[in-house]
Design a protein around this motif. Structure first.
Motif, PDB file in Angstrom:
ATOM      1  N   ARG A 219       0.822  -1.216   0.000  1.00 22.47           N
ATOM      2  CA  ARG A 219       0.000   0.000   0.000  1.00 22.47           C
ATOM      3  C   ARG A 219       0.857   1.269   0.000  1.00 22.47           C
ATOM      4  N   GLN A 220       2.065   1.168   0.512  1.00 24.19           N
ATOM      5  CA  GLN A 220       2.960   2.320   0.531  1.00 24.19           C
ATOM      6  C   GLN A 220       4.119   2.079  -0.438  1.00 24.19           C
ATOM      7  N   ALA A 221       3.757   1.748  -1.672  1.00 29.99           N
ATOM      8  CA  ALA A 221       4.757   1.377  -2.684  1.00 29.99           C
ATOM      9  C   ALA A 221       5.720   2.511  -2.993  1.00 29.99           C
ATOM     10  N   GLU A 222       5.306   3.737  -2.704  1.00 29.83           N
ATOM     11  CA  GLU A 222       6.189   4.875  -2.980  1.00 29.83           C
ATOM     12  C   GLU A 222       7.292   5.002  -1.926  1.00 29.83           C
ATOM     13  N   THR A 223       7.183   4.263  -0.862  1.00 26.85           N
ATOM     14  CA  THR A 223       8.168   4.309   0.219  1.00 26.85           C
ATOM     15  C   THR A 223       9.076   3.092   0.138  1.00 26.85           C
ATOM     16  N   SER A 224      10.376   3.301   0.174  1.00 21.01           N
ATOM     17  CA  SER A 224      11.327   2.194   0.041  1.00 21.01           C
ATOM     18  C   SER A 224      11.291   1.304   1.292  1.00 21.01           C
ATOM     19  N   PRO A 225      11.636   0.026   1.131  1.00 15.10           N
ATOM     20  CA  PRO A 225      11.659  -0.865   2.287  1.00 15.10           C
ATOM     21  C   PRO A 225      12.587  -0.378   3.404  1.00 15.10           C
ATOM     22  N   ASP A 226      13.737   0.204   3.033  1.00 15.17           N
ATOM     23  CA  ASP A 226      14.640   0.662   4.091  1.00 15.17           C
ATOM     24  C   ASP A 226      14.030   1.825   4.873  1.00 15.17           C
ATOM     25  N   GLU A 227      13.235   2.672   4.201  1.00 16.95           N
ATOM     26  CA  GLU A 227      12.569   3.754   4.914  1.00 16.95           C
ATOM     27  C   GLU A 227      11.479   3.201   5.826  1.00 16.95           C
ATOM     28  N   LEU A 228      10.739   2.223   5.353  1.00 12.39           N
ATOM     29  CA  LEU A 228       9.728   1.590   6.207  1.00 12.39           C
ATOM     30  C   LEU A 228      10.388   0.957   7.432  1.00 12.39           C
ATOM     31  N   ARG A 229      11.541   0.343   7.201  1.00 13.03           N
ATOM     32  CA  ARG A 229      12.270  -0.260   8.333  1.00 13.03           C
ATOM     33  C   ARG A 229      12.686   0.800   9.344  1.00 13.03           C
ATOM     34  N   ARG A 230      13.192   1.934   8.849  1.00 10.10           N
ATOM     35  CA  ARG A 230      13.626   2.987   9.773  1.00 10.10           C
ATOM     36  C   ARG A 230      12.460   3.548  10.591  1.00 10.10           C
ATOM     37  N   ARG A 231      11.291   3.572   9.992  1.00 14.35           N
ATOM     38  CA  ARG A 231      10.127   4.130  10.685  1.00 14.35           C
ATOM     39  C   ARG A 231       9.706   3.311  11.904  1.00 14.35           C
ATOM     40  N   VAL A 232      10.041   2.035  11.910  1.00 15.20           N
ATOM     41  CA  VAL A 232       9.655   1.194  13.050  1.00 15.20           C
ATOM     42  C   VAL A 232      10.848   0.888  13.953  1.00 15.20           C
ATOM     43  N   PRO A 235      15.773   4.376  18.070  1.00 13.51           N
ATOM     44  CA  PRO A 235      17.157   4.256  18.554  1.00 13.51           C
ATOM     45  C   PRO A 235      17.190   3.658  19.967  1.00 13.51           C
ATOM     46  N   GLY A 236      18.002   2.629  20.099  1.00  8.99           N
ATOM     47  CA  GLY A 236      18.141   2.013  21.410  1.00  8.99           C
ATOM     48  C   GLY A 236      16.988   1.120  21.817  1.00  8.99           C
ATOM     49  N   GLY A 237      16.027   0.897  20.930  1.00  5.08           N
ATOM     50  CA  GLY A 237      14.856   0.088  21.255  1.00  5.08           C
ATOM     51  C   GLY A 237      15.031  -1.387  20.941  1.00  5.08           C
ATOM     52  N   THR A 238      13.934  -2.120  21.071  1.00  2.00           N
ATOM     53  CA  THR A 238      13.981  -3.569  20.853  1.00  2.00           C
ATOM     54  C   THR A 238      14.266  -3.925  19.395  1.00  2.00           C
ATOM     55  N   THR A 239      13.641  -3.187  18.472  1.00  2.00           N
ATOM     56  CA  THR A 239      13.860  -3.474  17.049  1.00  2.00           C
ATOM     57  C   THR A 239      15.307  -3.211  16.672  1.00  2.00           C
ATOM     58  N   ALA A 240      15.865  -2.131  17.201  1.00  2.00           N
ATOM     59  CA  ALA A 240      17.264  -1.810  16.920  1.00  2.00           C
ATOM     60  C   ALA A 240      18.187  -2.913  17.431  1.00  2.00           C
ATOM     61  N   ALA A 241      17.861  -3.472  18.596  1.00  2.00           N
ATOM     62  CA  ALA A 241      18.685  -4.549  19.147  1.00  2.00           C
ATOM     63  C   ALA A 241      18.662  -5.770  18.234  1.00  2.00           C
ATOM     64  N   ALA A 242      17.477  -6.088  17.706  1.00  2.00           N
ATOM     65  CA  ALA A 242      17.371  -7.236  16.810  1.00  2.00           C
ATOM     66  C   ALA A 242      18.073  -6.972  15.485  1.00  2.00           C
ATOM     67  N   LEU A 246      20.826  -8.824  12.858  1.00  2.00           N
ATOM     68  CA  LEU A 246      20.550  -9.124  11.456  1.00  2.00           C
ATOM     69  C   LEU A 246      21.498  -8.403  10.504  1.00  2.00           C
ATOM     70  N   GLU A 247      21.988  -7.213  10.914  1.00  2.00           N
ATOM     71  CA  GLU A 247      22.857  -6.422  10.054  1.00  2.00           C
ATOM     72  C   GLU A 247      24.339  -6.699  10.264  1.00  2.00           C
ATOM     73  N   ALA A 248      24.664  -7.657  11.108  1.00  2.00           N
ATOM     74  CA  ALA A 248      26.068  -8.025  11.333  1.00  2.00           C
ATOM     75  C   ALA A 248      26.666  -8.575  10.038  1.00  2.00           C
TER      76      ALA A 248
END
Length: 272
Positions: A219-232, A235-242, A246-248
């Protein structure tokens, strides 16, 4: 999905009507524009017989040249499929092959067709949400390409590539890709169960999360996946820890590169 009059009044022969062939038929039936459909399938399923009865499609009947022939037999049945297709191929016929691993040269060696499209759909075509990579031979006209696009686009998006060799990469990304997503769902559910959730609940959470994230991305095809990832990712939260895991260097990106490279390599081997 392709819309409009690309199929209106056209005649098509479908050679092979297994799962993908039936998915295509259902897509064509939904558009209700094709002039005539002939099907060659020695072992017709109940669903196929119902489609033929409902829409007047000719099943295993008399053959005559058609505007398009879609080869949808199993790759190992190419020779028999080509023999069945031959009576439907005329001077102006475009042949669209969805046989994994079979090159345009393989089709041309068996069929007298100057216009051939090699295509690679994926399994979400069964619900009209597939994506197909396609490459046209030099003999395919603009009109024939548009017809092939409409036929393949009846079950989802169509992406054309300018080099047949890229079909191997298409196979590795979108052709095999649904299996990667399903496996990710398995792994996410298993990790949830290991974290203490009841296995059934972990499975439901994993499935719903992937379904919802995919729909949000659609539905948000105009938004890149990396931007969608950044939106959720706070900094310093649970998603960032995970994501740090994954980004290692040995994380998900490298793993996906190796997986796609392995699939592409195998696709090339199967193509000869």
């Amino acid at each position: 999905m392709t819309e409009g009059s690309g199929l209106r009044g056209r005649s098509v022969a479908l050679i092979g009507a297994g799962n993908m062939g039936v998915a295509l038929l259902e897509g064509w039936a939904a558009q209700n524009e094709i002039g005539a459909v002939s099907i060659v399938e020695p072992q017709p399923s109940q669903r196929l017989q119902e489609l033929c009865a409902a829409h007047g499609y000719a099943l295993n009947g008399a053959a005559a040249p058609r505007d398009a022939v879609v080869l949808a037999v199993k790759p190992q049945a190419l020779q028999a499929g080509a023999a069945a297709a031959a009576p439907y191929v005329g001077r102006e016929t475009v042949v669209a092959s969805i046989l994994a691993g079979k090159r345009i040269a393989d089709i041309a060696a068996l069929l007298p067709a100057p216009a051939i499209v090699r295509a690679m759909p994926n399994t979400p075509a069964a619900i009209g949400r597939g994506v197909t990579g396609a490459f046209p031979s030099a003999g395919v006209s603009a009109d024939q390409r548009a017809l092939a696009d409409a036929l393949l686009g009846a079950v989802g998006a169509v992406e054309w590539v300018d080099d047949e060799a890229l079909i191997d990469a298409v196979t590795a990304v979108s052709g095999s890709g649904p299996a990667y997503v399903f496996y990710f769902a398995e792994c996410l559910a298993a990790a949830g169960a290991e974290a203490g959730l009841p296995a059934a609940l972990a499975a439901r959470l994993a499935r719903a999360t992937i379904e919802g994230a995919g729909e949000l991305m659609r539905r948000q095809a105009e938004t890149s996946p990396d931007e969608l990832r950044r939106r959720v990712t706070s900094p310093g939260g649970t998603t960032a820890a995970a994501l740090e895991v994954l980004e290692a260097p040995d994380g998900l990106a490298g793993l996906m590169r190796r997986a796609v490279a392995a699939a592409k390599r195998r696709a090339g081997e199967l193509s000869g």
